[in-house]
Motif scaffolding. Sequence first.
Motif, short mmCIF file in Angstrom:
data_model
loop_
_atom_site.label_atom_id
_atom_site.label_comp_id
_atom_site.label_asym_id
_atom_site.label_seq_id
_atom_site.Cartn_x
_atom_site.Cartn_y
_atom_site.Cartn_z
N SER A 1 -2.22 3.61 1.50
CA SER A 1 -2.62 4.97 1.12
C SER A 1 -2.27 5.98 2.21
CB SER A 1 -4.13 5.02 0.86
OG SER A 1 -4.85 4.88 2.07
N GLY A 2 -2.18 7.24 1.80
CA GLY A 2 -1.92 8.31 2.76
C GLY A 2 -3.04 8.41 3.79
N THR A 3 -4.27 8.17 3.36
CA THR A 3 -5.40 8.21 4.29
C THR A 3 -5.26 7.16 5.38
OG1 THR A 3 -6.90 9.03 2.56
CG2 THR A 3 -7.90 7.96 4.48
N THR A 4 -4.85 5.96 4.99
CA THR A 4 -4.65 4.89 5.97
C THR A 4 -3.55 5.24 6.95
OG1 THR A 4 -5.45 3.17 4.46
CG2 THR A 4 -3.99 2.46 6.24
N LEU A 5 -2.46 5.82 6.44
CA LEU A 5 -1.36 6.23 7.31
C LEU A 5 -1.82 7.28 8.32
CD1 LEU A 5 1.54 6.49 4.71
CD2 LEU A 5 1.28 4.73 6.47
N HIS A 6 -2.59 8.23 7.88
CA HIS A 6 -3.08 9.29 8.77
C HIS A 6 -4.03 8.74 9.83
CE1 HIS A 6 -2.24 12.66 5.61
NE2 HIS A 6 -1.15 12.07 6.05
N LYS A 7 -4.91 7.85 9.43
CA LYS A 7 -5.84 7.26 10.39
C LYS A 7 -5.10 6.41 11.42
CE LYS A 7 -10.01 7.18 7.50
NZ LYS A 7 -11.01 6.32 6.83
N ALA A 8 -4.07 5.71 10.97
CA ALA A 8 -3.28 4.90 11.89
C ALA A 8 -2.59 5.79 12.92
CB ALA A 8 -2.24 4.09 11.13
N SER A 9 -2.18 6.99 12.51
CA SER A 9 -1.50 7.91 13.43
C SER A 9 -2.45 8.42 14.51
CB SER A 9 -0.92 9.09 12.66
OG SER A 9 -1.94 9.95 12.18
N LEU A 10 -3.75 8.33 14.26
CA LEU A 10 -4.75 8.78 15.23
C LEU A 10 -5.09 7.69 16.25
CD1 LEU A 10 -7.16 10.71 12.82
CD2 LEU A 10 -5.38 11.66 14.30
N GLY A 11 -4.39 6.56 16.12
CA GLY A 11 -4.60 5.48 17.08
C GLY A 11 -5.62 4.46 16.63
N ASN B 1 -2.28 10.33 -2.77
CA ASN B 1 -2.84 9.59 -1.65
C ASN B 1 -2.58 8.09 -1.80
OD1 ASN B 1 -4.53 9.41 0.78
ND2 ASN B 1 -5.94 8.32 -0.56
N GLY B 2 -2.62 7.60 -3.03
CA GLY B 2 -2.31 6.20 -3.27
C GLY B 2 -3.44 5.26 -2.89
N SER B 3 -3.13 3.98 -2.88
CA SER B 3 -4.14 2.95 -2.66
C SER B 3 -3.64 1.89 -1.70
CB SER B 3 -4.49 2.28 -4.00
OG SER B 3 -4.87 3.22 -4.97
N ASN B 4 -4.58 1.11 -1.18
CA ASN B 4 -4.26 -0.04 -0.34
C ASN B 4 -4.29 -1.31 -1.19
OD1 ASN B 4 -4.17 1.48 2.11
ND2 ASN B 4 -6.40 1.42 2.22
N TYR B 5 -3.17 -2.00 -1.27
CA TYR B 5 -3.14 -3.25 -2.04
C TYR B 5 -1.95 -4.11 -1.62
CZ TYR B 5 0.60 -1.17 -4.88
OH TYR B 5 1.78 -0.59 -5.29
N ILE B 6 -2.06 -5.38 -1.93
CA ILE B 6 -0.96 -6.32 -1.71
C ILE B 6 -0.74 -7.08 -3.01
CG2 ILE B 6 -0.07 -8.22 -0.33
CD1 ILE B 6 -2.16 -7.56 1.78
N HIS B 7 0.45 -6.98 -3.57
CA HIS B 7 0.80 -7.72 -4.78
C HIS B 7 1.60 -8.93 -4.35
CE1 HIS B 7 1.82 -7.23 -9.33
NE2 HIS B 7 1.62 -8.50 -9.00
N HIS B 8 1.02 -10.11 -4.47
CA HIS B 8 1.63 -11.35 -4.00
C HIS B 8 2.56 -11.95 -5.05
CE1 HIS B 8 -1.00 -12.24 -0.41
NE2 HIS B 8 -1.64 -11.22 -0.96
#
Length: 252
Positions: free
Chosen positions: A184-194, A167-174
């Motif tokens: 994360s996979g969860t974020t991708l799936h939620k984005a696909s739901l609009g 699933n992975g994580s949400n992060y930004i490495h600057h």
Amino acid sequence: MSHLKNNLLFSSLTILLVTGGSLGLAQSAHNKVSSQKLEAKNVNQVSNYSGDIDLLAVSQPTTPTMNNGQINSAFINRFNNAVILDSKTGQFVIDKNFLPTNTTQMELASLNKLISDANAGLKGVVAQAPKGDVVQVGNSVVVADNPTTAKEIAQGTQAKTVSTHHNGSNYIHHYWWGYRIGISGTTLHKASLGLNAAALFPYDKWIPVGWVISVVCGILGIASGASPGGVVFNYSGLPGTPYGTIWSVGWQ
């Protein structure tokens, strides 16, 4: 064989070639040899070089971007030792003592632009992120949506298994040249739901996450809702591009 009054020390020419954003480095001869360790980093590797001179001083001038718009890894390697993260200001700065001696004005202008953009993004994200979600690691900063993920990414301890997706994580490495971003996979799936991608991904003031998700999934040949796991990629905001450039896309 006659004896020489003074011992002469000769160092042989060494050429070190590092693949994946490699940099050819030449080591010259010196009568008195000093030793220093220089570190050249890119997103996929960290290599330590030892020698008797500033090895990056003999590298050749290059452009910051390649024909496809991707930031040039040779440019990153060439100037990586000259950019530091100031602990007092929390901003990237150039240490002129480590600039290659043959740096061109065009290279310096590009370097200043990349650093300026990086500082703007870093300042904004640090200002709005909870303190525990921000971790400095060397001359870079990790910002995640929770303290545990931030520490794991900074320490490189996040578990990975090549044979399966996670699933992975949400992060930004600057970094001074741009970002290494995990979604994360969860974020991708939620984005696909609009759902609003910016609300799902933390600290989206400087990165157009909705556009990023669509581009990344397009590169991988998947719909965001069909992703088998989280994704990770490089992102740089470069002149002449609508938002920025995405490359080195993979799975978390």
